[in-house]
Design a protein around this motif. Structure first.
Motif, PDB file in Angstrom:
ATOM      1  N   PHE A 250     -52.119   6.429 -28.959  1.00  0.00           N
ATOM      2  CA  PHE A 250     -51.643   5.637 -27.832  1.00  0.00           C
ATOM      3  C   PHE A 250     -51.317   6.554 -26.667  1.00  0.00           C
ATOM      4  CE2 PHE A 250     -52.325   2.432 -30.468  1.00  0.00           C
ATOM      5  CZ  PHE A 250     -51.436   1.379 -30.579  1.00  0.00           C
ATOM      6  N   ILE A 251     -51.584   6.079 -25.495  1.00  0.00           N
ATOM      7  CA  ILE A 251     -51.576   6.940 -24.322  1.00  0.00           C
ATOM      8  C   ILE A 251     -50.553   6.465 -23.306  1.00  0.00           C
ATOM      9  CG2 ILE A 251     -53.059   7.680 -22.389  1.00  0.00           C
ATOM     10  CD1 ILE A 251     -55.423   7.388 -24.408  1.00  0.00           C
ATOM     11  N   GLU A 252     -49.906   7.419 -22.641  1.00  0.00           N
ATOM     12  CA  GLU A 252     -48.947   7.091 -21.573  1.00  0.00           C
ATOM     13  C   GLU A 252     -49.636   6.368 -20.428  1.00  0.00           C
ATOM     14  OE1 GLU A 252     -45.699   7.701 -21.154  1.00  0.00           O
ATOM     15  OE2 GLU A 252     -45.392   8.876 -22.971  1.00  0.00           O
ATOM     16  N   GLU A 253     -48.912   5.451 -19.796  1.00  0.00           N
ATOM     17  CA  GLU A 253     -49.372   4.895 -18.534  1.00  0.00           C
ATOM     18  C   GLU A 253     -50.843   4.505 -18.552  1.00  0.00           C
ATOM     19  OE1 GLU A 253     -47.341   5.547 -15.300  1.00  0.00           O
ATOM     20  OE2 GLU A 253     -45.738   5.701 -16.752  1.00  0.00           O
ATOM     21  N   LEU A 254     -51.230   3.770 -19.545  1.00  0.00           N
ATOM     22  CA  LEU A 254     -52.629   3.350 -19.614  1.00  0.00           C
ATOM     23  C   LEU A 254     -52.896   2.399 -18.438  1.00  0.00           C
ATOM     24  CD1 LEU A 254     -54.981   3.858 -21.571  1.00  0.00           C
ATOM     25  CD2 LEU A 254     -54.448   1.675 -22.613  1.00  0.00           C
ATOM     26  N   PRO A 255     -53.820   2.766 -17.557  1.00  0.00           N
ATOM     27  CA  PRO A 255     -54.062   1.872 -16.417  1.00  0.00           C
ATOM     28  C   PRO A 255     -54.534   0.506 -16.920  1.00  0.00           C
ATOM     29  CG  PRO A 255     -55.228   3.965 -16.154  1.00  0.00           C
ATOM     30  CD  PRO A 255     -54.692   3.927 -17.548  1.00  0.00           C
TER      31      PRO A 255
ATOM     32  N   LYS B 273     -40.761  12.859 -16.802  1.00  0.00           N
ATOM     33  CA  LYS B 273     -41.964  12.074 -17.072  1.00  0.00           C
ATOM     34  C   LYS B 273     -43.222  12.885 -16.720  1.00  0.00           C
ATOM     35  CE  LYS B 273     -44.029   8.125 -17.951  1.00  0.00           C
ATOM     36  NZ  LYS B 273     -43.883   7.353 -19.160  1.00  0.00           N
ATOM     37  N   PHE B 274     -43.117  13.622 -15.631  1.00  0.00           N
ATOM     38  CA  PHE B 274     -44.243  14.437 -15.195  1.00  0.00           C
ATOM     39  C   PHE B 274     -44.613  15.473 -16.266  1.00  0.00           C
ATOM     40  CE2 PHE B 274     -46.132  18.053 -12.954  1.00  0.00           C
ATOM     41  CZ  PHE B 274     -47.180  17.414 -12.301  1.00  0.00           C
ATOM     42  N   GLN B 275     -43.595  16.105 -16.837  1.00  0.00           N
ATOM     43  CA  GLN B 275     -43.853  17.098 -17.894  1.00  0.00           C
ATOM     44  C   GLN B 275     -44.553  16.457 -19.088  1.00  0.00           C
ATOM     45  OE1 GLN B 275     -43.760  20.252 -17.557  1.00  0.00           O
ATOM     46  NE2 GLN B 275     -42.862  20.005 -15.514  1.00  0.00           N
ATOM     47  N   VAL B 276     -44.072  15.256 -19.447  1.00  0.00           N
ATOM     48  CA  VAL B 276     -44.690  14.536 -20.567  1.00  0.00           C
ATOM     49  C   VAL B 276     -46.162  14.255 -20.272  1.00  0.00           C
ATOM     50  CG1 VAL B 276     -44.706  12.328 -21.819  1.00  0.00           C
ATOM     51  CG2 VAL B 276     -42.550  13.481 -21.363  1.00  0.00           C
ATOM     52  N   LEU B 277     -46.425  13.794 -19.041  1.00  0.00           N
ATOM     53  CA  LEU B 277     -47.801  13.464 -18.683  1.00  0.00           C
ATOM     54  C   LEU B 277     -48.691  14.712 -18.661  1.00  0.00           C
ATOM     55  CD1 LEU B 277     -47.163  10.829 -15.872  1.00  0.00           C
ATOM     56  CD2 LEU B 277     -48.429  10.424 -17.987  1.00  0.00           C
TER      57      LEU B 277
ATOM     58  N   HIS C 131     -46.582   3.379 -38.176  1.00  0.00           N
ATOM     59  CA  HIS C 131     -46.370   3.986 -36.858  1.00  0.00           C
ATOM     60  C   HIS C 131     -45.999   5.456 -37.072  1.00  0.00           C
ATOM     61  CE1 HIS C 131     -43.647   4.159 -33.006  1.00  0.00           C
ATOM     62  NE2 HIS C 131     -44.623   5.038 -32.997  1.00  0.00           N
ATOM     63  N   VAL C 132     -46.951   6.330 -36.774  1.00  0.00           N
ATOM     64  CA  VAL C 132     -46.738   7.761 -37.005  1.00  0.00           C
ATOM     65  C   VAL C 132     -46.069   8.387 -35.783  1.00  0.00           C
ATOM     66  CG1 VAL C 132     -47.827   9.952 -37.608  1.00  0.00           C
ATOM     67  CG2 VAL C 132     -48.791   7.810 -38.477  1.00  0.00           C
ATOM     68  N   VAL C 133     -44.957   9.078 -36.032  1.00  0.00           N
ATOM     69  CA  VAL C 133     -44.201   9.703 -34.945  1.00  0.00           C
ATOM     70  C   VAL C 133     -44.062  11.194 -35.239  1.00  0.00           C
ATOM     71  CG1 VAL C 133     -41.962   9.752 -33.738  1.00  0.00           C
ATOM     72  CG2 VAL C 133     -42.845   7.582 -34.616  1.00  0.00           C
ATOM     73  N   ASP C 134     -44.307  12.031 -34.238  1.00  0.00           N
ATOM     74  CA  ASP C 134     -44.035  13.462 -34.392  1.00  0.00           C
ATOM     75  C   ASP C 134     -42.524  13.642 -34.268  1.00  0.00           C
ATOM     76  OD1 ASP C 134     -43.560  16.146 -34.135  1.00  0.00           O
ATOM     77  OD2 ASP C 134     -45.143  16.512 -32.644  1.00  0.00           O
ATOM     78  N   ALA C 135     -41.862  13.780 -35.430  1.00  0.00           N
ATOM     79  CA  ALA C 135     -40.398  13.827 -35.458  1.00  0.00           C
ATOM     80  C   ALA C 135     -39.859  15.115 -34.853  1.00  0.00           C
ATOM     81  CB  ALA C 135     -39.909  13.666 -36.899  1.00  0.00           C
ATOM     82  N   SER C 136     -40.723  16.101 -34.687  1.00  0.00           N
ATOM     83  CA  SER C 136     -40.264  17.393 -34.172  1.00  0.00           C
ATOM     84  C   SER C 136     -40.388  17.491 -32.651  1.00  0.00           C
ATOM     85  CB  SER C 136     -41.068  18.525 -34.816  1.00  0.00           C
ATOM     86  OG  SER C 136     -42.387  18.543 -34.301  1.00  0.00           O
ATOM     87  N   SER C 137     -40.962  16.479 -32.035  1.00  0.00           N
ATOM     88  CA  SER C 137     -41.180  16.549 -30.586  1.00  0.00           C
ATOM     89  C   SER C 137     -39.912  16.218 -29.813  1.00  0.00           C
ATOM     90  CB  SER C 137     -42.294  15.588 -30.177  1.00  0.00           C
ATOM     91  OG  SER C 137     -42.304  15.439 -28.772  1.00  0.00           O
ATOM     92  N   ALA C 138     -39.653  17.011 -28.780  1.00  0.00           N
ATOM     93  CA  ALA C 138     -38.498  16.764 -27.919  1.00  0.00           C
ATOM     94  C   ALA C 138     -38.660  15.441 -27.169  1.00  0.00           C
ATOM     95  CB  ALA C 138     -38.329  17.910 -26.926  1.00  0.00           C
ATOM     96  N   ASP C 139     -39.900  15.007 -27.005  1.00  0.00           N
ATOM     97  CA  ASP C 139     -40.176  13.766 -26.269  1.00  0.00           C
ATOM     98  C   ASP C 139     -40.333  12.567 -27.200  1.00  0.00           C
ATOM     99  OD1 ASP C 139     -40.370  15.349 -23.938  1.00  0.00           O
ATOM    100  OD2 ASP C 139     -42.429  15.864 -24.485  1.00  0.00           O
ATOM    101  N   ARG C 140     -39.844  12.746 -28.418  1.00  0.00           N
ATOM    102  CA  ARG C 140     -40.078  11.735 -29.449  1.00  0.00           C
ATOM    103  C   ARG C 140     -39.745  10.312 -29.012  1.00  0.00           C
ATOM    104  NH1 ARG C 140     -35.607  11.646 -33.515  1.00  0.00           N
ATOM    105  NH2 ARG C 140     -35.311   9.432 -33.209  1.00  0.00           N
ATOM    106  N   MET C 141     -38.537  10.121 -28.443  1.00  0.00           N
ATOM    107  CA  MET C 141     -38.112   8.757 -28.114  1.00  0.00           C
ATOM    108  C   MET C 141     -39.013   8.136 -27.044  1.00  0.00           C
ATOM    109  SD  MET C 141     -34.455   8.361 -29.139  1.00  0.00           S
ATOM    110  CE  MET C 141     -33.360   9.522 -29.939  1.00  0.00           C
TER     111      MET C 141
END
Ligand code: GDP
Length: 351
Positions: free
Chosen positions: A239-244, A6-10, A266-276
């Motif tokens: 859309f942003i992670e962990e929106l306060p 999660k830290f890497q994603v953030l 809903h646009v998804v970067d299908a090539s991202s390792a963090d896709r899900m």
């Protein structure tokens, strides 16, 4: 408190948000601590490492992933001699850039004042000249230097105006509902390719000028499919992670126009390792924004960058590469099918 993953994603997201705000991420430093140092967030050794990097790389702005208390924020600024903001300020800054409607601007301004109020005291003047740009949009430094009472007065004025605007919105909403437009909203994780798709689908730089949309975000454009127009496509802030939670209201108002959409892409970067993980983030926010009753078509973008097998998780979907203009026509036809499916409800004339 975050898992390493999660830290890497953030961290990745922080870079992307910094770029969105117009900054150039230059140095990345991290420290694992059982709990934050009460004075300086990071340890004193780490702080001097940061100071060395600031001087060596001529850094203008330091952004902290952890939320900083006003006193910690001030302390670090004093120690480093450059502007320091945290993730919340960075996000507010992006909202301030993106908010286009009067209501959106006011909501963001309110959130900024709310955030800045406890930070006014002892703020040094020289800081306002450093690291301009990120974290300075919105109310601005000159207003920050005025006293707290003045800011409180402005906050209550904003609240009054917002209450009035909300009454007015009820009126325009019913007017808009009676229109025959079919409105499509683009949502997705930041960097998924929303703006690229908006450009590809609309092929023109003409913003929507329709009177009804005068108060809408200029990121709304007209869309023509199979010779029919009267459709609109609206881009949103990613859309942003962990929106306060304190920022949800401001975020909602930058998505004001989304209340009137008939279909979400809903646009998804299908090539991202963090896709899900990205998909989950967006879905949680769609729920939070009470938009989960809308039909959603998932657009798996960046097909050109996909390595190995691709297994879609969301249905219905279409796979495209907006960059290579591959699959854009198929996407249009999927949208068309959705328009036809709901045409009775929305009184769109289709042959
Ligand atoms: P947004 O934040 O969702 O609006 O994303 P953007 O449209 O700004 O795109 C983010 C980055 O991804 C940009 O550098 C785009 O050029 C790139 N991009 C968008 N679509 C594609 C695609 O289909 N393939 C590849 N390889 N890159 C893409």
């Amino acid at each position: 408190n975050y898992s390493d993953e999660k830290f890497q994603v953030l961290m990745k997201e922080m870079k992307s948000l910094t770029e969105t705000a117009g900054g150039i991420p230059t140095v990345e430093m991290t420290q694992k601590l059982p709990r934050l140092n009460s004075r300086s967030a990071v340890g004193s050794g780490k702080l001097s490492e940061i100071k060395d990097a600031v001087n060596k790389e001529e850094i203008d702005l330091v952004i902290s992933m952890n939320a900083l208390t006003p006193s910690t924020n001030r302390y670090i600024e004093d120690q480093l001699g450059v502007r320091v903001i945290d993730r919340i300020q960075l996000i507010l800054d992006i909202f301030a850039m993106r908010a286009k409607s009067r209501e959106g601007k006011l909501q963001v301004e309110l959130a900024q004042y709310d955030y800045l109020l406890p930070r006014l005291q002892g703020r040094r003047d020289y800081l306002s000249r450093l690291g301009g740009g990120i974290g300075t949009r919105g109310p601005g430094e000159t207003k920050l230097e005025t006293d707290r009472r003045h800011i409180r007065t402005m906050m209550s004025q904003i609240k009054k105006e917002l209450a009035k605007l909300s009454e007015h919105r009820e009126l325009t909403r019913s007017r808009r509902r009676s229109g025959s437009e079919f409105n499509i909203g683009l949502v997705g994780y930041t960097n998924a390719g929303k703006s690229t798709i908006l450009r590809e689908l609309t092929e023109s730089d003409t913003y929507v000028e329709d009177q009804l949309f005068a108060t809408l975000d200029p990121l709304t454009r007209k869309l023509t499919i199979n010779g029919h127009d009267g459709f609109t496509l609206t881009d949103t802030v990613g859309f942003i992670e962990e929106l306060p939670t304190t920022l949800i209201q401001a975020f909602k108002s930058t998505l004001e126009e989304m209340r009137y959409v008939d279909l979400l892409l809903h646009v998804v970067d299908a090539s991202s390792a963090d896709r899900m993980m990205h998909e989950q983030t967006v879905y949680n926010l769609i729920k939070e924004l009470e938009m989960d009753h809308l039909p959603i078509l998932t657009v798996y973008n960046k097909k050109d960058k996909i390595e190995g097998n691709f297994e879609p998780t969301l249905f219905p979907y279409v796979t495209i590469s907006a960059l290579e203009k591959d699959g854009v026509e198929a996407l249009k036809q999927k949208i068309w099918a959705e328009i036809v499916r709901t045409s009775e409800k929305f009184e769109v004339e289709v042959d």
